[in-house]
Design a protein around this motif. Structure first.
Motif, short mmCIF file in Angstrom:
data_model
loop_
_atom_site.label_atom_id
_atom_site.label_comp_id
_atom_site.label_asym_id
_atom_site.label_seq_id
_atom_site.Cartn_x
_atom_site.Cartn_y
_atom_site.Cartn_z
N GLU A 6 0.91 -1.05 0.42
CA GLU A 6 0.27 -0.40 -0.11
C GLU A 6 1.00 1.32 0.43
O GLU A 6 2.07 0.77 0.54
CB GLU A 6 -0.79 0.34 1.48
CG GLU A 6 -1.70 -0.75 1.27
CD GLU A 6 -1.36 -2.31 2.13
OE1 GLU A 6 -2.28 -3.13 2.61
OE2 GLU A 6 -0.19 -2.15 2.39
N LEU A 20 -5.50 6.28 -1.91
CA LEU A 20 -4.55 5.20 -1.69
C LEU A 20 -4.41 4.09 -2.72
O LEU A 20 -5.67 4.31 -3.61
CB LEU A 20 -4.86 4.27 0.09
CG LEU A 20 -5.55 5.20 0.90
CD1 LEU A 20 -6.55 4.05 1.59
CD2 LEU A 20 -4.29 5.80 1.08
N SER A 21 -3.02 3.76 -2.62
CA SER A 21 -3.19 2.51 -4.22
C SER A 21 -2.46 1.39 -3.45
O SER A 21 -1.64 1.85 -2.17
CB SER A 21 -2.32 3.30 -5.02
OG SER A 21 -2.66 4.73 -5.09
N CYS A 22 -2.98 0.26 -4.29
CA CYS A 22 -1.98 -0.77 -3.09
C CYS A 22 -1.68 -1.51 -4.75
O CYS A 22 -2.30 -1.89 -5.92
CB CYS A 22 -3.01 -1.46 -2.79
SG CYS A 22 -3.69 -3.66 -2.56
N TRP A 35 -10.31 -3.28 0.58
CA TRP A 35 -9.83 -2.14 1.69
C TRP A 35 -10.30 -2.46 2.65
O TRP A 35 -11.44 -2.43 3.31
CB TRP A 35 -9.39 -0.93 0.65
CG TRP A 35 -9.26 -0.09 -0.12
CD1 TRP A 35 -9.12 -0.04 -1.00
CD2 TRP A 35 -7.16 0.24 0.12
NE1 TRP A 35 -7.96 -0.12 -2.28
CE2 TRP A 35 -6.68 0.27 -1.19
CE3 TRP A 35 -6.84 0.15 1.34
CZ2 TRP A 35 -6.05 0.06 -1.13
CZ3 TRP A 35 -5.21 1.16 0.85
CH2 TRP A 35 -4.66 0.67 -0.35
N HIS A 78 -6.83 0.83 -6.00
CA HIS A 78 -6.92 2.00 -5.20
C HIS A 78 -7.90 2.75 -4.89
O HIS A 78 -9.58 2.07 -4.42
CB HIS A 78 -7.19 3.56 -6.07
CG HIS A 78 -6.20 3.44 -7.33
ND1 HIS A 78 -4.18 3.68 -7.06
CD2 HIS A 78 -5.89 2.72 -8.68
CE1 HIS A 78 -3.57 3.42 -7.83
NE2 HIS A 78 -4.40 2.35 -9.85
N TYR A 92 -4.66 1.70 7.05
CA TYR A 92 -5.64 1.01 6.14
C TYR A 92 -4.86 -0.19 5.74
O TYR A 92 -3.60 0.17 4.50
CB TYR A 92 -6.16 2.39 4.83
CG TYR A 92 -7.09 3.11 5.24
CD1 TYR A 92 -6.76 3.82 6.56
CD2 TYR A 92 -8.33 3.40 4.64
CE1 TYR A 92 -7.91 4.37 6.75
CE2 TYR A 92 -9.41 4.06 4.76
CZ TYR A 92 -8.75 4.77 6.04
OH TYR A 92 -10.06 5.31 7.02
N CYS A 94 -5.01 -3.12 2.16
CA CYS A 94 -4.82 -4.38 1.31
C CYS A 94 -5.62 -5.60 1.58
O CYS A 94 -4.45 -6.15 2.27
CB CYS A 94 -4.01 -3.58 0.65
SG CYS A 94 -4.65 -4.02 -1.74
N THR A 114 -0.87 1.33 5.43
CA THR A 114 -0.79 3.01 5.11
C THR A 114 -1.13 3.71 5.92
O THR A 114 -2.43 3.68 6.24
CB THR A 114 -0.48 2.91 3.46
OG1 THR A 114 -0.39 4.07 3.45
CG2 THR A 114 -1.91 3.31 3.05
#
Length: 120
Positions: A6, A20-22, A35, A78, A92, A94, A114
């Motif tokens: 993440e 947020l990205s994973c 998420w 995301h 958070y 993923c 994250t």
């Protein structure tokens, strides 16, 4: 095995936004991606999940403010979070599991998380 990483967390003021990205270590085309978040002293809760074909499910707390999306070509997921509140402060994470998102929120693979901090 799927490894998930993440990124995108940070500190924002109430009303702000974060994305947020994973990133997954392998092809996750036919995986359900999700998420979750966990605040200190609280249980982990599902926030949003997305089917391989784009179908989504949101927790009540996320509806209307958060949007989950995925890019299967890049093996990424995301979470766009708008109108953030102090109650959204949490780690958070993923998560992924094979095939359908239907039914339980049990997932097999998890990232490290994250941190998101929202100040009033």
């Amino acid at each position: 095995q799927v490894q998930l990483v993440e990124s995108g967390g940070g500190s924002v003021q109430s009303g702000g936004s974060l994305r947020l990205s994973c990133a997954a270590s392998r092809d996750t085309d036919y995986y359900c991606m999700g998420w979750f978040r966990q605040a200190p002293g609280k249980e982990r809760e599902g926030v949003a999940r997305i089917e391989w074909n784009g179908g989504t499910t949101y927790a009540e707390s996320a509806k209307g403010r958060f949007t989950i999306s995925r890019d299967n070509a890049k093996n990424t997921v995301h979470l766009q979070m708008n109108s953030l509140k102090p109650d959204d402060t949490a780690m958070y994470l993923c998560a992924a599991r094979r095939f359908s998102c239907s039914g339980s929120w049990d997932f097999n693979y998890w990232g490290q998380g994250t941190q998101v901090t929202v100040s009033s």
